[in-house]
Design a protein around this motif. Structure first.
Motif, mmCIF file in Angstrom:
data_model
loop_
_atom_site.group_PDB
_atom_site.id
_atom_site.type_symbol
_atom_site.label_atom_id
_atom_site.label_comp_id
_atom_site.label_asym_id
_atom_site.label_seq_id
_atom_site.Cartn_x
_atom_site.Cartn_y
_atom_site.Cartn_z
ATOM 1 N N THR A 209 40.183 25.207 29.639
ATOM 2 C CA THR A 209 41.590 25.419 29.325
ATOM 3 C C THR A 209 42.327 25.916 30.572
ATOM 4 N N LEU A 210 43.619 25.998 30.471
ATOM 5 C CA LEU A 210 44.425 26.585 31.529
ATOM 6 C C LEU A 210 45.352 27.618 30.895
ATOM 7 N N ASN A 211 44.733 28.575 30.204
ATOM 8 C CA ASN A 211 45.499 29.645 29.602
ATOM 9 C C ASN A 211 46.002 30.605 30.673
ATOM 10 N N ARG A 212 46.967 31.402 30.311
ATOM 11 C CA ARG A 212 47.503 32.389 31.235
ATOM 12 C C ARG A 212 46.408 33.384 31.611
ATOM 13 N N PRO A 213 46.148 33.605 32.909
ATOM 14 C CA PRO A 213 45.086 34.546 33.304
ATOM 15 C C PRO A 213 45.366 35.952 32.802
ATOM 16 N N VAL A 216 45.678 38.827 37.910
ATOM 17 C CA VAL A 216 45.518 38.244 39.242
ATOM 18 C C VAL A 216 44.447 39.062 39.949
#
Length: 331
Positions: A209-213, A216
């Motif tokens: 997936t490319l969920n919000r990390p 950082v």
């Protein structure tokens, strides 16, 4: 038709064979098996087919589910269950495993609800516990091997400790129990269960997936960074003292990404070279024609996969800090 989902790890081959040996040929259920085999070649379908009356195979993606058949998760693939179909994915590892048990149980529970019988056998750590929780939450039945006889008791014991288990049985009684549970199923059609759509569920599909990390991270040590504002200047600092302005972070992140892409490109190049060398070795071997074709095809595949990486490495990337500086200078 019922769905029997079985998960096992250390000591699981013998445990699976003993259970499969006792299942009848007219079983009105599809049996799904996930064993922690990683990416290694597996003869488990052959072993299970020889052990009992039901045929066992590694399924292909999109294969129709049918009663009286055993589907074995293939190496390096999660096996999922949809309404009437088997799905395979090379999604992210779960509990450090691919194939993993949780994705099988989770998907079966969501597709077939109360028609699912989850089974956990011998194994270490606790893969399968979260999946069994979902099986129970959607009306299914939880069965575990008696930890006292398991080669490695951790997996069944974890389920017992965290889920309301329906049956704790020894292997010698498990096949008869499963057959009886299938015969007792009140519904003759699968009960389709639609996901609730909550955020946690969407993030547990056994796909990348490319969920919000969540955070950082620091390029130097990998620790989470804390953001602070100094007037118009934004800084990021980690707990051991590395500090970056947002502009420097952008540049460092780009270098990190570039190194990762270069590493992937190098790995593909080395794979292609290995395959080329093996294909050359077999080119003149009259008995190695089939192997030659496989090595040559693998070489071409690796080379094809380098092209998207080359494109990513050579494309122009936006650098907001430089763009903003030029715009201020132009004004």
């Amino acid at each position: 038709m019922a769905i029997i989902a079985i998960g096992a790890s250390a000591g699981g081959v013998d445990a699976l064979r003993e259970v499969v040996a006792g299942l009848p040929a007219d079983l009105n259920a599809a049996v799904f098996v996930t064993l922690h085999i990683g990416a290694h070649r597996s003869d488990l379908p052959w072993l299970l087919s020889r052990a009992g009356l039901l045929p066992a195979t590694h399924p292909v993606d999109g294969e129709a589910i049918r009663a009286g058949h055993i589907y074995v998760a293939p190496p390096d693939h999660h096996m999922l269950v949809e309404a009437g179909l088997v799905r395979l994915t090379k999604g992210p590892r779960e509990n450090w495993a691919r194939p993993a048990i949780d994705p099988l149980f989770r998907s079966a529970a969501r597709a077939y609800g109360a028609n699912v019988i989850g089974v956990i056998q011998t194994g270490g750590l606790n893969d399968g516990t979260a999946g069994m929780y979902e099986v129970k939450a959607r009306g299914g039945t939880a069965v575990v091997q008696d930890p006292a006889e398991a080669v490695t008791p951790n997996m069944p014991q974890s389920v017992i400790d965290n889920v309301a288990v329906d049956h704790i049985v020894k292997l010698a009684q498990m096949a008869a129990l499963l057959t009886g549970l299938v015969d007792d199923q009140k519904s003759t059609r699968p009960r389709i269960v639609h996901p609730t759509g909550d955020a946690q569920e969407k993030g547990m599909t056994a796909e990348f997936t490319l969920n919000r990390p969540v955070a950082v991270t620091c390029p130097d040590c990998g620790g989470a960074l804390r953001r602070s504002e100094l007037g118009k200047l934004t800084q990021y600092s980690c707990h051991i003292g590395h500090v970056y302005t947002a502009e420097v972070m952008m540049s460092v992140q780009f270098l990190t990404m570039e190194r990762a892409l270069e590493t992937a490109l190098r790995s593909l190049g080395e794979r292609a070279e290995l395959c080329r060398e093996m294909s050359v070795k077999l080119a003149d071997d009259p008995d190695g024609e089939a192997a030659y074709k496989h090595w040559a095809a693998a070489k071409d595949e690796a080379l094809d996969q380098t092209e998207p990486l080359r494109a990513l490495l050579t494309r122009p990337w936006l650098h907001p800090a430089e763009t903003s500086s030029r715009e201020r200078h132009d004004c």
